[in-house]
Design an enzyme around this catalytic site. Structure first.
Site, PDB file in Angstrom:
ATOM      1  N   HIS A  64       0.825  -1.207   0.000  1.00 45.39           N
ATOM      2  CA  HIS A  64       0.000   0.000   0.000  1.00 45.39           C
ATOM      3  C   HIS A  64       0.861   1.260   0.000  1.00 45.39           C
ATOM      4  CE1 HIS A  64      -3.432  -2.542   1.939  1.00 45.39           C
ATOM      5  NE2 HIS A  64      -3.451  -2.609   0.629  1.00 45.39           N
ATOM      6  N   HIS A  65       2.158   1.128  -0.367  1.00 48.86           N
ATOM      7  CA  HIS A  65       2.998   2.332  -0.322  1.00 48.86           C
ATOM      8  C   HIS A  65       2.526   3.349  -1.347  1.00 48.86           C
ATOM      9  CE1 HIS A  65       4.954   0.571  -3.842  1.00 48.86           C
ATOM     10  NE2 HIS A  65       5.619   1.689  -4.019  1.00 48.86           N
ATOM     11  N   LYS A  70      -2.583  -2.434  -7.974  1.00 43.27           N
ATOM     12  CA  LYS A  70      -2.920  -2.729  -9.371  1.00 43.27           C
ATOM     13  C   LYS A  70      -2.350  -4.083  -9.731  1.00 43.27           C
ATOM     14  CE  LYS A  70      -4.351  -1.098 -13.394  1.00 43.27           C
ATOM     15  NZ  LYS A  70      -5.020  -2.389 -13.592  1.00 43.27           N
ATOM     16  N   LYS A  94       7.328  -4.418 -10.261  1.00 43.30           N
ATOM     17  CA  LYS A  94       7.142  -4.063 -11.679  1.00 43.30           C
ATOM     18  C   LYS A  94       6.704  -2.609 -11.816  1.00 43.30           C
ATOM     19  CE  LYS A  94       5.180  -7.489 -13.584  1.00 43.30           C
ATOM     20  NZ  LYS A  94       4.172  -8.478 -13.979  1.00 43.30           N
ATOM     21  N   LYS A 106      -2.996  -8.614  -6.953  1.00 39.73           N
ATOM     22  CA  LYS A 106      -3.291  -9.728  -7.876  1.00 39.73           C
ATOM     23  C   LYS A 106      -4.448 -10.524  -7.320  1.00 39.73           C
ATOM     24  CE  LYS A 106      -1.419 -11.411 -11.690  1.00 39.73           C
ATOM     25  NZ  LYS A 106      -0.624 -10.608 -12.635  1.00 39.73           N
ATOM     26  N   SER A 362      -2.243  -0.041 -18.849  1.00 42.93           N
ATOM     27  CA  SER A 362      -3.348   0.040 -17.883  1.00 42.93           C
ATOM     28  C   SER A 362      -3.317   1.385 -17.157  1.00 42.93           C
ATOM     29  CB  SER A 362      -3.242  -1.083 -16.849  1.00 42.93           C
ATOM     30  OG  SER A 362      -3.787  -2.277 -17.358  1.00 42.93           O
TER      31      SER A 362
END
Ligand code: NAD
Length: 471
Positions: A64-65, A70, A94, A106, A362
């Protein structure tokens, strides 16, 4: 494939190797490598024949940094808590590597996609989205899924439709998922983005003469022999762009076998054959390998695993003959195998960088949804007119007539797909150079994967540094 340690432990092994090359506070490093939140769900599904079965699903938010988190959402029998945590962790690194402002997430549902009808998939997707929404595990500023293994723009449209129905007064609701069809707020170029990014990453690596000579190869993609494992969204598009750039795709492996042709396979023809026959096997001119895994062991310049994790491990690493392994899938090479390949001088272009094209585009889609305006809409006409004026002045002054195709490119101005592809290429090229430069500054033994992790750790640490908690 026998697996040495769990997938999440494998990702953390790569993290630890990189962390050892930094001097950051160990408490901060241990904070970064942990998974912040995991949500397990089970719910009943009414099958088309009236029977009921229980479906299991997960969503992991690794870091949550930065928010939102995503990452993809998959349908696969291999989905588990460990798998989604590992894949979410890879997403964290990534996103940092390619400078998109997200934490990693994910999710997945533990089913074999092809055993379910489209109607059943719609019911599962709607229920999964409803469960995520109930616990605040989805939303434009919270957590934003995207297509992954076994899912497509159709499932993203269903998720978006369900979420917007549950949040009718939310102006930005369409930004709750990416990879949507264009009519549902998607961005042009997202479908091919991951495979196209894989191509840019491979091209950039192959363009560096010294690195290619060290592998005994000529620089450039043209003429290189390629084996692809997994002919889905990522594998197909990677094969297509490599083929168009002059590489020779000599084998393609699918779950039911592989096809092999030393003269080269045309990805478009293979796709057409699959559409007609339901399988890639049997395309004229090719030989069939009944054991799909045998394709990985063929002699080739570039092996592109684009299916699932743990495909190259203790059982087969000794027999891999590729000079470059381009990790289009997430985690296709186990941690032990990766170390062995590095010792043998095989270049592994790591997943944490190579398949980032999907999340890059995205990000463009998410920004488009928040802005509520298509890319290129404001400047296309103005830019076309500005070039028209400029070129006509140049033609008048020099008497030189520009060829019609050059004129057309300038006068049309960029449309949304042009801008998306331009942003994707720029991101992939810049990120490769950053990883390679970091590798050169680190110890001799450092491979591209470790260097990529160091780049990611630096950027994540920087986002904590202003808090004043860690020295
Ligand atoms: P997909 O479902 O579109 O395609 C996967 C293909 O692999 C299918 O055609 C399937 O039949 C095939 N396959 C399954 N088992 C196989 C086996 N044992 N041998 C050979 N082929 C096999 O999935 P995708 O979206 O292309 O994703 C593939 C990989 O890329 C996954 O690891 C995913 O996490 C990763 N990835 C995908 C995206 C994306 O944008 N879709 C982004 C980043 C990473």
């Amino acid at each position: 494939m026998s697996v040495e340690i769990s997938f999440f432990e494998q990702v953390n092994r790569s993290f630890d190797r990189a962390a050892d090359l930094t001097d950051y506070d160990p408490v901060l490093l241990s904070l970064i490598r942990r998974c912040n939140a995991v949500y397990y769900i089970s719910f009943p599904l009414k099958r088309d024949d009236g029977s009921i079965e229980v479906v299991e699903a997960w969503r992991a938010e690794h870091s949550h940094h930065k928010l939102p988190t995503k990452g993809g959402f998959r349908y696969s029998l291999g989905v588990s808590e460990d798998e989604v945590m590992a894949l979410a962790a890879l997403m964290t690194y990534k996103c940092a590597i390619v400078n998109v402002p997200f934490g990693g997430g994910k999710g997945g549902v533990k089913i074999r996609r092809r055993n379910y009808s489209d109607d059943e998939i719609e019911r599962i997707t709607r229920r999964y989205t409803y469960e995520l929404q109930k616990k605040n595990f989805i939303g434009p500023g919270v957590d934003v899924p995207a297509p992954d293994y076994g899912t497509t723009s159709r499932e993203m449209a269903i998720m978006c439709d369900t979420y917007t129905a549950l949040t009718p007064d939310k102006l930005d609701a369409h930004a709750c998922v990416t990879g949507k069809p264009v009519a549902q707020g998607g961005v042009r170029g997202r479908t091919e983005a991951t495979g196209r990014g894989v191509f840019h990453g491979i091209s950039e690596a192959c363009a560096i003469e010294g690195d290619m000579r060290a592998l005994g190869l000529q620089p450039g993609v043209g003429g290189k022999t390629v084996v692809i494992q997994g002919f889905g969204n990522v594998g197909y598009h990677a094969a297509l762009y490599l083929h168009e750039a002059g590489a020779k795709v000599i084998a393609i492996a699918e779950y039911d076998g592989a096809i092999h042709d030393e003269n080269g396979l045309d990805p478009v023809a293979v796709q057409a054959h699959r559409n007609d026959h339901g399988t890639i096997l049997g395309i004229p001119g090719s030989t069939t390998l009944d054991n799909s895994l045998d394709a990985l062991e063929l002699e080739c310049d570039i092996l592109v695993p684009a299916a699932l994790e743990n495909q190259i491990g203790a059982d087969n690493v000794d027999r891999i003959r590729a000079k470059i392994i381009a990790e289009a899938a997430n985690g296709p090479v186990t941690a032990d195998a990766s170390e062995q390949l590095a010792e043998r001088g095989v270049m592994v272009i790591p997943d944490s960088y190579l398949n980032a094209g999907g999340v890059v585009v995205s990000y463009f889609e998410w920004v488009k949804n928040l802005a509520h305006v298509r890319y290129g809409r404001l400047q296309k006409r103005w830019q076309g007119q500005a070039y028209r004026d400029l070129l006509s002045e140049v033609q008048k002054a020099t008497g030189h007539e520009f060829p019609p195709d050059v004129m057309r490119t300038f006068l049309n101005g960029p449309d949304e797909q042009d801008l998306v592809f331009s942003g994707l290429e720029e991101t992939m090229v810049a990120a490769y150079q950053e990883i390679r430069e970091r590798k050169a500054r680190l110890a001799d033994a450092c491979d591209l994967r470790t260097a990529a992790f160091v780049v990611a750790i630096d950027k994540i640490v920087a986002s904590y540094s202003d808090l004043g908690i860690f020295p």
